[in-house]
Design an enzyme around this catalytic site. Structure first.
Site, PDB file in Angstrom:
ATOM      1  N   GLY C 149      -3.704  -3.200  -1.792  1.00  0.00           N
ATOM      2  CA  GLY C 149      -3.240  -2.185  -0.847  1.00  0.00           C
ATOM      3  C   GLY C 149      -3.868  -0.834  -1.118  1.00  0.00           C
ATOM      4  N   CYS C 150      -3.371   0.144  -0.390  1.00  0.00           N
ATOM      5  CA  CYS C 150      -4.007   1.457  -0.380  1.00  0.00           C
ATOM      6  C   CYS C 150      -3.883   2.171  -1.718  1.00  0.00           C
ATOM      7  CB  CYS C 150      -3.420   2.289   0.744  1.00  0.00           C
ATOM      8  SG  CYS C 150      -1.623   2.253   0.868  1.00  0.00           S
ATOM      9  N   TYR C 151      -2.700   2.196  -2.302  1.00  0.00           N
ATOM     10  CA  TYR C 151      -2.534   2.916  -3.571  1.00  0.00           C
ATOM     11  C   TYR C 151      -3.353   2.285  -4.692  1.00  0.00           C
ATOM     12  CZ  TYR C 151       1.384   5.812  -1.819  1.00  0.00           C
ATOM     13  OH  TYR C 151       2.169   6.707  -1.141  1.00  0.00           O
ATOM     14  N   ALA C 154      -7.161   2.951  -4.252  1.00  0.00           N
ATOM     15  CA  ALA C 154      -7.549   4.323  -4.584  1.00  0.00           C
ATOM     16  C   ALA C 154      -7.500   4.565  -6.085  1.00  0.00           C
ATOM     17  CB  ALA C 154      -6.649   5.316  -3.844  1.00  0.00           C
TER      18      ALA C 154
END
Lengths: 344, 344, 344, 344
Positions: C149-151, C154
């Site tokens: 996912g996004c977290y 990143a």
């Protein structure tokens, strides 16, 4: 600053919606109205500040009903207000209702626009439509004030002077742009952040509930009693603020100077509704009870365009309600009300 | 997916404004137009991606002038475009100009609305007004396409079908709401974040420069050749997107069904301009070349209201320019263009 | 542009959430993956474009289940994905799952962090954690890719080079700022426009579900196998974008130049993850599959700070899924993916 | 409500910046400080309300200099403040300075961080750093109060209790997120709406000017006098509000309960700085002088995380200045200050 001897016990009914929260903010600083009760439908017993920490310093918990207050601000949805307001009046309390439940004079309009039979037509009759700019003389005797909402307030303040002076044809377009808080605190896809952010849209094209109210208030100012009103509301991505852009054709012979003079006379002494000499910004009004009005005549075509801006939760709801109550109790009209916007 | 044998060398003039950046984004993916040059006025020699990292992968530096390109997209301010476009044409290049410098047919309008004597009236004559929906047949022969801006595109796509079919009175109000990127990349107090955020306002009330352009394009569709147009633009706090709300009275005998049929016929086969059955949202168009049009007749008063939405930097600028260029070179009209919005 | 002979039938499961909508947008342009099915849980039979007009041109209706596709992108919530993925695999389809249901290797973590017994621990074992930058060699053989996912994307892209090269102490703080679309399309008070707009807040302070995933992926890079990770996510008022600010102490003797060299080597040839020489902006990535990484050492104190930005719905979800699928099928890794951001 | 007999004449120097405008808003309602002068550098003679219509009702024009006021609020940029403040003091006026010009005790820091030789080191010595929570006893005698800015206020209120009680290691990270109004009213590309909207970014990575100030105030609380401070400010797309997320390792033996107790003792009786039991939102503080502090210990790793939020223009600037002035004149500390936020 004057000190007031006599205090009036005030309540807010339904302090968990945006209108209610704003009423609590304003009343908590009011030098005469003492906020003694804030009711809620599902959070009874909870400290108001635990749900709304922005109201820091308020020492009240949500209660189930109004017991002590003499003055009651009702911030319920229409259907709930129509039930409760008659009870509050019967108990001898004075009521400022922020819903639409008592704003229309013609009972049939509730059947058509709100899909219910209005149960208290007699009260419709006696309710005072609480736009202080035009109801100042009737408020001191009022038991029930039906406080107009954000769209009607913006539209009527923009157009009433021109209509009353018969400067324009009774064929009017109101194109209103509202921030999202006007849609309330109830969740919906349209008010979901990722949907509403970076978006502008019109809604209510098949007929918006505020149409009959704007129509009622403007029609009574037209000589002929006939008005063709188009009202299209829009949502723009901001929390607070309404801008109404109103269009009408000038009657033959009417000049820009005449328009200017009529508006100056109308609002010269108003504490909150101010005429400005340039297109106003909604941001000028944030958190305050101000409404700015700017009438102009288009360079091409000679059409009247009137702009009005206000904070939909203050002059368009809670602030106007307090302004009405001030007049009801013959207090200074701006008592306890923010006269300056939070800028930027 | 077809592969194209012949390629065309393309340039963007002034790739540092928002229109120019968007042109670079779109052209960098185009299967026929090869972006070989991007000019700038102050950043010559700098890699495009060092100024605009979002354009990652582009291997070009800003150049001072156009040398190799056969097809030139000019994204200069009006005053600079009016100088450069004749030179580019004289060099035998085909030009798509995104400024207003060649959009008006009547030279006198430049004197009045833009405060300069237009130096090339002959070119005004031959320039094709590049709204592909209505100029498709003239584009393949065009040397210069004057690509309409965001406000005129939204207004003309909304109103042209009704005007052309004489469904409405030639008395029209266009209330447009635009995001801030339409105001460009040049700094000003009105586009300073803390001023524009959480604010809505009207501007250009004493006459907006896009008025004569909208007026020119709509007037030619009116039988009588006479039109009373009021155009009021507004800024709403979002980066991209325009919503135009257009108002007109229906001619006697015109029904909602006739309106619907006329619009369906107008846009049935359009690749980008789509009729929708509900009020459209600007967000549906983000980053794409789409324009959504929604005509309706008000419940009360029988007024025509047409809504149109588009992304002001794509269908209102760079995308439309590429669409025009596709038609100029008899390529598929949607070649290389985003047909789907980035949502949400 | 190359033309591809063989096409692969692809499906999106749950095309009504933000991840699913974005998958549809990306796949509808893909030259090899043919989108043949989009499923939904409540809108079966409805045209996709009638619910999402931004996807104009797509000629599909929501279906109840996957029938024809060989490649399936699953955009369900965790609990639903954990049920469906094994079925899809059993039917011989290849799956890219965007949920967290198969990202953790240790079954016990599901019990603790997700409050359910994971029913398919054998599949956990074989699932490939789909961060292409670090899993490129295992993807071509994968049947199931668990797309991060996004977290985690990143955070891991920001920190993996430094950890792998043992440049920093295994004591890390990840302070992440996310736009609201990361919270999905399900309504909640926290994502109600008027609550989230003009607001910044931290959440998940008692333990966020992405913690074990970030911890798993970073811990495997630490020599000692021990990591002290603090991860605090924040919501900032924008729709898309994540910025991770990551903090760690440099090991003795490590210089800024060594850091720079390690990161340059790590990302020199990456198609989407780009090293930049200045603090990156989330806006650079809008709508694209780009991730920008910027490592620096603080002037005072010599601490490593690494910034990474990406679009949470593209490189943080749908784009990364397509990137993984490209590698699974030995296609060019950037095939059909937007390599440039929509700016501004 | 008490009425005050003696009034004090107050002035705002540079009423055209955001700090100055906010001072005017707050002072115009103050029951003791009478706003008699507002200076400007370029708008002398213009009515304040014609430039800032939100300040409706204020009957003052911008003046060139301070003449009558006994109490002067200086809202100039640093370089201008450093010139004017000594003059105002020499004239016998009491000064609350909102710039950084007198906040640092060590003259050498101005040379290094601000690139100028500070001309008045003696005044640096006597200036009281105006964080009322920790300077209450020195303010009544102060001639010059150097009012801390938004970042230091948020950071020091978050960390001072833990540092003073020696609960944490002197190795601290402050990750701050600020709205755009903190960057002031001067135009720049970074604060241009279309650039800043829908964007989050870090800045000042090579050393932010507020670092030495935060460092000075926190270092004095550390037993050893040694502190390793990392401070990274970020811009998030909103007008007002700061959230500071502060990280530190607990000293051996320190428990969550000890932390809670120390913070409760620190802020129990504060009028504006309030301890809360859940992660605070910047929105709770809009337009008010409130600061909310939330200390917690992470589930994994036992790290102290303290969150603090405030409105950067009120508690982070103008409100704090008025709070200091109230204490200087031995008035109730919250006199005339908004204690409730505008919500939503």
């Amino acid at each position: 600053m004057q000190e007031y001897e006599s205090h009036i016990r005030a309540a807010v009914v339904n302090g968990t919606g945006y209108g209610g929260i704003e009423l609590v903010r304003l009343l908590s600083h009011h030098p005469v109205f003492d906020l003694v009760e804030v009711t809620a439908r599902t959070e009874v017993g909870t400290a108001v500040t635990s749900l709304f920490p922005s109201l820091q310093g308020l020492d009240l918990s949500f209660s189930a009903s109004v017991e002590q207050a003499d003055l009651v601000f009702v911030a319920l949805p229409d259907q709930a207000a129509v039930e409760m307001v008659p009870e509050l009046l019967a108990e001898g309390r004075r009521v400022v209702d922020l819903s639409a439940a008592f704003r229309l004079k013609n009972q049939a309009l509730y059947t058509r626009w709100y899909q219910y039979e209005h149960p208290a037509p007699a009260i419709l009759e006696e309710a005072v439509y609480g736009l202080p700019e035009f109801a100042r003389d009737r408020l001191p005797e009022a038991h029930l004030v039906a406080c107009p909402g954000c769209y009607p307030t913006a539209a009527v303040l923009a157009l009433a002077p021109a209509l009353r002076a018969q400067l324009i044809e009774p064929d009017i377009i109101v194109d209103a742009k509202s921030g999202l808080s006007g849609a309330g605190r109830t969740l919906s896809t349209g008010t979901h952040y990722s949907e509403a952010n970076e978006d502008t849209s019109a809604y209510g094209l098949s007929g918006h509930r505020h149409w009959p109210e704007i129509n009622q208030e403007l029609t009574r100012l037209v000589d002929s009693g006939e008005l063709n009103l188009t009202f299209i509301p829009h949502l723009v991505p901001m929390t607070r603020g309404i801008l109404s852009t109103c269009y009408a054709s000038l009657r033959p012979g009417v000049t820009k100077e005449m328009v200017q003079q009529v508006y100056e006379e109308a609002y010269r002494t108003e504490p909150f509704t101010r005429l400005v000499a340039t297109a106003p910004h909604t941001k000028w009004t944030l958190g305050s009870n101000l409404c700015f009005v700017y009438p102009t005549v288009t360079h091409e075509g000679g059409r009247l365009v009137v702009l009005s801006v206000l904070d939909n939760l203050v002059k368009g709801a809670a602030g106007q309600a307090v302004q009405c109550a001030n007049v009801m109790y013959r207090l200074p009209e701006d008592l306890g009300l923010p006269t300056k916007g939070v800028y930027p």
